[in-house]
Scaffold this motif. Structure first.
Motif, PDB file in Angstrom:
ATOM      1  N   LEU A  15       0.818  -1.217   0.000  1.00  0.00           N
ATOM      2  CA  LEU A  15       0.000   0.000   0.000  1.00  0.00           C
ATOM      3  C   LEU A  15       0.850   1.265   0.000  1.00  0.00           C
ATOM      4  O   LEU A  15       0.462   2.277  -0.573  1.00  0.00           O
ATOM      5  CB  LEU A  15      -0.934   0.000   1.214  1.00  0.00           C
ATOM      6  CG  LEU A  15      -2.008  -1.087   1.222  1.00  0.00           C
ATOM      7  CD1 LEU A  15      -2.898  -0.929   2.452  1.00  0.00           C
ATOM      8  CD2 LEU A  15      -2.834  -1.069  -0.041  1.00  0.00           C
ATOM      9  N   GLN A  16       1.986   1.230   0.690  1.00  0.00           N
ATOM     10  CA  GLN A  16       2.924   2.353   0.712  1.00  0.00           C
ATOM     11  C   GLN A  16       2.212   3.689   0.984  1.00  0.00           C
ATOM     12  O   GLN A  16       2.246   4.619   0.194  1.00  0.00           O
ATOM     13  CB  GLN A  16       3.698   2.420  -0.607  1.00  0.00           C
ATOM     14  CG  GLN A  16       4.592   1.200  -0.831  1.00  0.00           C
ATOM     15  CD  GLN A  16       5.426   1.292  -2.087  1.00  0.00           C
ATOM     16  OE1 GLN A  16       4.981   1.814  -3.112  1.00  0.00           O
ATOM     17  NE2 GLN A  16       6.637   0.783  -2.028  1.00  0.00           N
ATOM     18  N   THR A  38       0.055   5.259   7.684  1.00  0.00           N
ATOM     19  CA  THR A  38       0.283   4.044   8.474  1.00  0.00           C
ATOM     20  C   THR A  38       1.672   4.070   9.113  1.00  0.00           C
ATOM     21  O   THR A  38       1.844   3.618  10.250  1.00  0.00           O
ATOM     22  CB  THR A  38       0.145   2.784   7.604  1.00  0.00           C
ATOM     23  OG1 THR A  38       1.135   2.797   6.563  1.00  0.00           O
ATOM     24  CG2 THR A  38      -1.234   2.700   6.979  1.00  0.00           C
ATOM     25  N   VAL A  39       2.636   4.604   8.386  1.00  0.00           N
ATOM     26  CA  VAL A  39       3.998   4.715   8.926  1.00  0.00           C
ATOM     27  C   VAL A  39       3.985   5.640  10.138  1.00  0.00           C
ATOM     28  O   VAL A  39       4.570   5.339  11.183  1.00  0.00           O
ATOM     29  CB  VAL A  39       4.968   5.239   7.853  1.00  0.00           C
ATOM     30  CG1 VAL A  39       6.358   5.453   8.454  1.00  0.00           C
ATOM     31  CG2 VAL A  39       5.033   4.272   6.675  1.00  0.00           C
ATOM     32  N   ILE A  40       3.306   6.762  10.010  1.00  0.00           N
ATOM     33  CA  ILE A  40       3.233   7.746  11.091  1.00  0.00           C
ATOM     34  C   ILE A  40       2.567   7.128  12.319  1.00  0.00           C
ATOM     35  O   ILE A  40       3.027   7.305  13.457  1.00  0.00           O
ATOM     36  CB  ILE A  40       2.461   8.992  10.610  1.00  0.00           C
ATOM     37  CG1 ILE A  40       3.280   9.732   9.543  1.00  0.00           C
ATOM     38  CG2 ILE A  40       2.138   9.919  11.781  1.00  0.00           C
ATOM     39  CD1 ILE A  40       2.507  10.826   8.828  1.00  0.00           C
ATOM     40  N   TYR A  41       1.500   6.382  12.106  1.00  0.00           N
ATOM     41  CA  TYR A  41       0.814   5.732  13.226  1.00  0.00           C
ATOM     42  C   TYR A  41       1.748   4.746  13.917  1.00  0.00           C
ATOM     43  O   TYR A  41       1.786   4.667  15.152  1.00  0.00           O
ATOM     44  CB  TYR A  41      -0.435   5.016  12.728  1.00  0.00           C
ATOM     45  CG  TYR A  41      -1.277   4.423  13.833  1.00  0.00           C
ATOM     46  CD1 TYR A  41      -2.229   5.194  14.488  1.00  0.00           C
ATOM     47  CD2 TYR A  41      -1.128   3.103  14.215  1.00  0.00           C
ATOM     48  CE1 TYR A  41      -3.010   4.664  15.509  1.00  0.00           C
ATOM     49  CE2 TYR A  41      -1.904   2.553  15.235  1.00  0.00           C
ATOM     50  CZ  TYR A  41      -2.836   3.340  15.877  1.00  0.00           C
ATOM     51  OH  TYR A  41      -3.603   2.808  16.893  1.00  0.00           O
ATOM     52  N   PRO A  74       4.848  -2.975  12.596  1.00  0.00           N
ATOM     53  CA  PRO A  74       3.675  -3.693  12.077  1.00  0.00           C
ATOM     54  C   PRO A  74       2.775  -2.824  11.195  1.00  0.00           C
ATOM     55  O   PRO A  74       1.960  -3.360  10.437  1.00  0.00           O
ATOM     56  CB  PRO A  74       2.942  -4.142  13.345  1.00  0.00           C
ATOM     57  CG  PRO A  74       4.007  -4.209  14.389  1.00  0.00           C
ATOM     58  CD  PRO A  74       4.952  -3.095  14.064  1.00  0.00           C
ATOM     59  N   TYR A  75       2.950  -1.498  11.288  1.00  0.00           N
ATOM     60  CA  TYR A  75       2.092  -0.578  10.534  1.00  0.00           C
ATOM     61  C   TYR A  75       2.786   0.023   9.304  1.00  0.00           C
ATOM     62  O   TYR A  75       2.183   0.817   8.604  1.00  0.00           O
ATOM     63  CB  TYR A  75       1.604   0.547  11.452  1.00  0.00           C
ATOM     64  CG  TYR A  75       0.634   0.060  12.497  1.00  0.00           C
ATOM     65  CD1 TYR A  75      -0.733   0.053  12.264  1.00  0.00           C
ATOM     66  CD2 TYR A  75       1.090  -0.422  13.722  1.00  0.00           C
ATOM     67  CE1 TYR A  75      -1.622  -0.414  13.219  1.00  0.00           C
ATOM     68  CE2 TYR A  75       0.202  -0.898  14.681  1.00  0.00           C
ATOM     69  CZ  TYR A  75      -1.154  -0.895  14.415  1.00  0.00           C
ATOM     70  OH  TYR A  75      -2.033  -1.359  15.347  1.00  0.00           O
ATOM     71  N   ASN A  76       4.019  -0.349   9.056  1.00  0.00           N
ATOM     72  CA  ASN A  76       4.751   0.231   7.930  1.00  0.00           C
ATOM     73  C   ASN A  76       4.360  -0.500   6.647  1.00  0.00           C
ATOM     74  O   ASN A  76       4.818  -1.610   6.376  1.00  0.00           O
ATOM     75  CB  ASN A  76       6.259   0.133   8.154  1.00  0.00           C
ATOM     76  CG  ASN A  76       7.035   0.940   7.120  1.00  0.00           C
ATOM     77  OD1 ASN A  76       6.564   1.161   6.000  1.00  0.00           O
ATOM     78  ND2 ASN A  76       8.226   1.387   7.485  1.00  0.00           N
ATOM     79  N   THR A  77       3.524   0.150   5.847  1.00  0.00           N
ATOM     80  CA  THR A  77       3.052  -0.475   4.608  1.00  0.00           C
ATOM     81  C   THR A  77       4.040  -0.315   3.464  1.00  0.00           C
ATOM     82  O   THR A  77       3.746  -0.718   2.336  1.00  0.00           O
ATOM     83  CB  THR A  77       1.687   0.105   4.206  1.00  0.00           C
ATOM     84  OG1 THR A  77       1.771   1.541   4.180  1.00  0.00           O
ATOM     85  CG2 THR A  77       0.603  -0.315   5.185  1.00  0.00           C
TER      86      THR A  77
END
Length: 332
Positions: free
Chosen positions: A236-237, A241-244, A264-267
Motif C-alpha cells: 500500500l505504501q 500508516t507509517v506515522i501511526y 507492524p504498521y509500515n506499509t
C-alpha cells in the motif's frame, strides 16, 4: 366593637391581598435572572433545601412561596435529581415543572473522524460532566463485552449528548454500537470481488482512506487505488500508516529513514493491511472502500492544496512527485 372588627377585617383583607400579590409575583412573574443558570438537585435532596438554594443563588425571589406552590400544585413529590438549565424567560412555576419533568441538561461531546482512540480519550477526559469509570483500553473493551478487541477505529464519530454524571463507558458503548451497525449495513451492500475478507478489514482500509484525504469526493478514487494495489499484491505504501506506527516518536516530519523503519504498521516494508485501523473512519470513508471508484490508477500524490494527482504508471507518478512534492518542473 363593630368598628374594631371592621378595622381588623380591613387590615386582614389588605394583608391577604398583599400576600396574594407577592405570591403571584414570586411564582408567575419573571425570574430575577439576566443569563442562563445551571442548578443541580442532589439525589435525595428535599424541597426545603432545594427552595432555599434557589433563593440563595438568586434564581427565585422567595424560598417560602416556591415551597408552598410546589406543594399546592402537587409537584413536590415529583422533583427529580439532576442538573437543569434555567433560562431568564422562565418563571418559578416553569422551574418547578422542569424539575418535575426530569428534562435534565444535556452536555455534548464530539468524536471526530480521522482522530485516534487516544485523541478521543483526551477529549472525553476533559469532560467534567462525565463519570470516568475505566482506567485503560483493555478494561473498557472488557466492559463492552468484547475483551481482546483493539479499540482503534471501533467508535463511530458523532456528537453525543449526555446528562451530568453519565458514565464514559456508557457513552462509548453507544459509539461502539453505532459503528458496528454501520459497518454491518455497509458490508452487506458491498461491491463484489473486493480483496477484503471481513468487515474489520474494511474498517482498517477505511481508516487509511480517512487519513489520506480531506476532500470527500476523492475518497472513492483513493479507495480504488488501494483496492487495486491489494488485488495486485502491491504494498500500500501509505504514509499515514507509517506515522501511526511511529507513535510518539513522530515529530511532524516523515523521513526516508522512517519509511524504512519496520513496524507492524509500515506499509512500505510489509504487504497487505496493517493489523488495526489507524484512526476513526467516518461513514463516507467506509462506504468508499466498499464501493471503490473503478479505474486504472495505482498511485497518487498530494498537490499541496488538499487534493491529489492520480497516475496509472510509476513513471507518471514520479513526474507528479517531482512537480508537487519536490517542487521541480517534470521532465519532458
Amino acid at each position: 366593637m363593630h368598628r374594631l372588627v371592621g378595622i381588623i377585617v380591613l387590615i386582614a383583607s389588605m394583608l391577604g391581598g398583599w400576600l396574594w400579590m407577592d405570591y403571584q409575583d414570586a411564582i408567575y412573574g419573571p425570574l430575577p435572572l439576566n443569563e442562563v443558570r445551571y442548578f443541580e438537585i442532589a439525589k435525595g435532596e428535599g424541597l426545603q433545601d432545594i427552595s432555599a438554594r434557589l433563593r440563595d443563588e438568586g434564581i427565585v425571589e422567595s424560598a417560602l412561596w416556591f415551597a408552598v406552590a410546589a406543594r399546592w400544585r402537587g409537584v413536590a413529590p415529583r422533583l427529580k435529581y439532576g442538573e437543569y438549565e434555567i433560562r431568564p424567560d422562565m418563571t418559578a412555576e416553569k422551574v418547578m415543572d422542569l424539575f418535575a419533568s426530569g428534562k435534565v441538561r444535556q452536555h455534548a461531546v464530539a468524536l471526530i473522524e480521522g482522530r485516534t482512540f487516544r485523541q478521543h480519550l483526551e477529549v472525553l477526559k476533559g469532560q467534567a460532566a462525565l463519570n470516568h469509570d475505566f482506567t485503560d483500553a483493555a478494561g473498557l473493551m472488557a466492559a463492552l463485552g468484547v475483551a481482546g478487541e483493539q479499540p482503534e477505529g471501533r467508535f463511530y464519530p458523532d456528537t453525543y449528548y449526555f446528562p451530568k454524571g453519565s458514565s464514559e463507558t456508557g457513552l462509548l458503548r453507544q459509539a461502539y454500537g453505532k459503528m458496528q451497525a454501520l459497518l454491518k449495513e455497509e458490508w452487506d451492500k458491498r461491491e463484489a470481488g473486493l480483496p477484503l475478507a471481513e468487515p474489520y478489514q474494511a474498517l482498517i482500509l477505511a481508516s487509511i482512506v480517512e487519513k489520506e484525504t480531506a476532500v470527500p469526493a476523492e475518497r472513492p478514487r483513493i479507495a480504488g487505488v488501494f483496492v487495486r494495489r491489494l488485488q495486485k499484491a502491491m504494498r500500500l505504501q501509505t504514509d499515514p500508516t507509517v506515522i501511526y506506527g511511529l507513535g510518539e516518536q513522530f515529530d511532524g516530519n516523515i523521513r526516508r529513514a522512517d519509511l524504512e523503519r519496520d513496524t507492524p504498521y509500515n506499509t512500505y516494508t510489509r504487504a497487505g493491511l496493517p493489523p488495526t485501523p489507524i484512526a476513526t473512519p467516518g461513514r463516507d470513508a467506509i462506504h468508499a472502500v466498499l464501493h471503490p471508484e473503478p479505474g486504472s490508477s495505482l498511485y497518487f500524490v498530494a498537490k499541496g492544496d488538499g487534493s491529489h494527482v492520480f497516475s496509472d504508471s510509476l513513471e507518471a507518478h514520479q513526474k507528479a512527485v517531482e512537480q508537487y512534492q519536490l517542487h521541480r518542473e517534470p521532465h519532458p
